[in-house]
Design an enzyme around this catalytic site. Structure first.
Site, short mmCIF file in Angstrom:
data_model
loop_
_atom_site.label_atom_id
_atom_site.label_comp_id
_atom_site.label_asym_id
_atom_site.label_seq_id
_atom_site.Cartn_x
_atom_site.Cartn_y
_atom_site.Cartn_z
N GLY A 1 37.37 23.08 43.97
CA GLY A 1 37.00 23.84 45.17
C GLY A 1 35.60 24.40 45.08
O GLY A 1 35.31 25.45 45.65
N ASN B 1 32.98 23.53 46.52
CA ASN B 1 32.16 23.21 47.69
C ASN B 1 31.99 24.38 48.65
O ASN B 1 31.21 24.30 49.59
CB ASN B 1 32.77 22.03 48.44
CG ASN B 1 34.19 22.31 48.91
OD1 ASN B 1 35.02 22.72 48.12
ND2 ASN B 1 34.47 22.10 50.19
N GLY C 1 32.74 29.03 49.30
CA GLY C 1 33.24 30.33 48.86
C GLY C 1 32.92 30.67 47.42
O GLY C 1 31.82 30.40 46.91
N GLY D 1 34.07 29.36 44.77
CA GLY D 1 33.84 28.16 43.97
C GLY D 1 32.41 27.69 44.04
O GLY D 1 31.83 27.28 43.03
N SER E 1 45.31 36.22 41.42
CA SER E 1 45.25 37.24 42.47
C SER E 1 46.09 38.43 42.02
O SER E 1 47.03 38.27 41.23
CB SER E 1 45.78 36.68 43.79
OG SER E 1 46.05 37.72 44.72
N TYR F 1 52.89 32.20 47.80
CA TYR F 1 51.53 32.39 47.31
C TYR F 1 51.54 33.27 46.07
O TYR F 1 50.87 32.96 45.07
CB TYR F 1 50.66 33.02 48.40
CG TYR F 1 49.24 33.28 47.96
CD1 TYR F 1 48.29 32.27 47.98
CD2 TYR F 1 48.85 34.54 47.50
CE1 TYR F 1 46.98 32.50 47.56
CE2 TYR F 1 47.55 34.78 47.08
CZ TYR F 1 46.62 33.76 47.11
OH TYR F 1 45.33 33.99 46.69
#
Length: 532
Positions: free
Chosen positions: A8, A10, A12, A14, A136, A162
């Site tokens: 990820g 690409n 935010g 990341g 998280s 989640y």
């Protein structure tokens, strides 16, 4: 220069992590789904940092096959791996992964589990190296893991899944930190904080409301943990957005739970199964013959299989289902109505697809298949039922020992035969197994399907140990009679298994109404001679 892989990377956090690693002169691999988004991110990173060593790896974490391909592509570069950052994740999507796992958990955790597992040897050989999991603070909320929810579609309360996905990453962090204690490979987890990212609509609007932190700030702890000498020997920790340790609740420190998750993950991702490559011949002693091969090439079988997964299984056969519903209501056919409801609820339509799918009809008319069937039933072949069977990982289609007798569906004089065609690899970890006839004397009937008349049997543990698996390559098939006592096995291969079962009989046998997925007349298959 160190070699880094960021999932990820690409957008935010990341992307900011990838930029931070590139600024230090590292070779950074960005693993994500979209090649277009990756290209834009790579150009931005190169312009921002002046570092040209930024490379794209295609990766869809919701597909275990995609994870395997990603690892192979990375290994083809023949580079070490010093830093693995499992950053990618989804929050409120619904559905299942390609292999049938709950989508959020399967993407956030299981995809990263397999990626990490397949790269462990590379990380050990590149030591000192580091693994970082993006978790998280919601991982602190679950009090247990409901395993059955992980192999179903996302429930209404997606937030629960989640949280479990992030708890699973914490448990994986703990388990790996212990396993890698003597290999100079550290494993830590990061809570980046409430980041102004694009993961949900609330995160997108947060920056306009002055809430949360920027993506740059969200990447701070990850970069510190990945690059600072101070963290070279620290492992098994959970850090907040300021690189301060977060105390873990008891469940995240539960050693028994972390080992249980590890073992289930190995099974479900197909990591610890050695598939039986030994050829097994079924000579008819137990009313099963094969393996036989279709006339189609391996490439043709692969194309048909992919088409079935992508188009047929997800396509709603509207006309057939409406026709079936009307007839079932008129006849008050509870069995057929039940099958319709199951198909509509699961959004998967497996029965009688040869009636509306040319590719499956092509399989039914394969010349090698017809030749074998003609030897059993003669030239007049009546195809009265077809079934696509998809066995997703961690699931077991029919756990009961049974015989396909269909005593309530067939009547008259004539032979019947069944064909099981493997469209993907079938082995002892994902297919079906049967009991040899010599052990059937003491097998007692314990129940009967009220709709089809098929019997279910009580089998002792001692007899179960004598079961023989069916092992087939894609494009191979076996033929078996109604005397075969069998059941499907729990799929621990890490891949979805697809097969096609055909039920055939002779013209003297009448197919009775009831308990069928589609109210269609039987189809006459051409003889092998007429096809040639």
């Amino acid at each position: 220069m160190q070699v880094c892989l960021v999932t990820g990377g690409n957008s935010g956090v990341g992307l900011m992590t990838a930029i931070g690693l590139a600024k230090l002169g590292n070779h950074v691999f960005i693993a994500c789904r979209s090649a277009n988004k990756a290209a834009k991110a790579i150009n931005y990173i190169r312009q921002t940092t002046g570092n040209q060593n930024v490379t794209f790896l295609p990766l869809d974490l919701a597909s275990l096959d995609s994870v395997r391909r990603c690892v192979k592509l990375f290994n083809d570069y023949n580079l070490p791996l010093h830093i693995l950052i499992n950053n990618a994740g989804i929050f409120n999507s619904r559905g299942t992964t390609k292999e049938g796992f709950e989508l959020i958990w399967g993407t956030n955790y299981l995809g990263h589990f397999l990626l990490t597992y397949l790269l462990l040897e590379k990380l050990q050989n590149s030591a000192p190296s580091r693994i970082i999991m993006l978790a998280s603070d919601l991982a602190l909320s679950p009090s247990s893991i409901e395993w059955n929810l992980l192999v179903k579609q996302t429930p209404l309360n997606f937030l629960k899944l989640y949280a479990v996905s992030k708890l699973s990453l914490l448990l994986l962090t703990r388990e790996l930190s212990q396993q890698l204690n003597n290999f100079q490979v550290t494993v830590n987890a990061i809570h980046p904080g409430f980041v102004q990212s694009n993961i949900t609509i609330w995160h997108r609007f947060s920056k306009y409301l002055g809430l949360g932190i920027s993506s740059e700030a969200g990447a701070y702890s990850t970069l510190v943990c990945a690059t600072s000498p101070d963290y070279q020997n620290i492992s098994g920790k959970f850090l907040d957005s300021h690189a301060q340790e977060i105390l873990l609740p008891e469940i995240a420190q539960n050693q028994e739970l972390s080992k249980q998750l590890w073992q289930r993950s190995l099974l479900w991702a197909g990591c610890n199964q050695q598939q039986n490559t030994e050829k097994i011949n079924y000579d008819g002693t137990d009313e099963i013959w094969g393996p036989n091969s279709l006339a189609l090439s391996s490439n043709e079988i692969a194309d048909i299989t992919q088409y079935i997964f992508d188009d047929i299984l997800l396509k709603l056969p509207t006309k057939i289902l409406l026709k079936q519903v009307i007839k079932s209501f008129i006849k008050f056919d509870i069995g057929s109505l039940l099958i319709i409801l199951i198909q509509v609820f699961t959004k998967r339509f497996y029965m009688e697809r040869h009636l509306d799918s040319p590719v499956i009809w092509q399989l039914c008319q394969d010349k090698n298949l017809l030749e074998r069937l003609n030897a059993f039933l003669g030239d007049n072949l009546v195809l009265w039922r077809s079934e696509l069977w998809v066995n997703y990982p961690a699931q077991q289609l029919i756990p009961f020992w049974h015989r396909d007798s269909y005593s309530k569906l067939l009547k008259g004089d004539g032979k019947t035969i069944n064909v099981y065609i493997a469209l993907t690899e079938v082995n002892e970890n994902n297919g079906f197994e049967y009991i040899p006839n010599i052990y059937l004397e003491n097998c007692q009937i314990k129940g009967t399907d009220p709709f089809s008349g098929n019997h279910f049997f009580e089998i002792t543990d001692e007899v179960e140990k004598k079961a023989i698996p069916v092992v087939l390559h894609p494009g191979e098939f076996v033929i078996f009679t109604d005397k075969l006592l069998h059941r499907s096995v729990r799929n621990n291969s890490g891949k979805a298994r697809l097969s096609l079962t055909l039920r055939l009989t002779q013209p003297g046998v009448k197919i009775l109404p009831g308990y069928t997925s589609n109210c269609q007349k039987p189809v006459i298959l051409p003889s092998q001679n007429s096809c040639s």
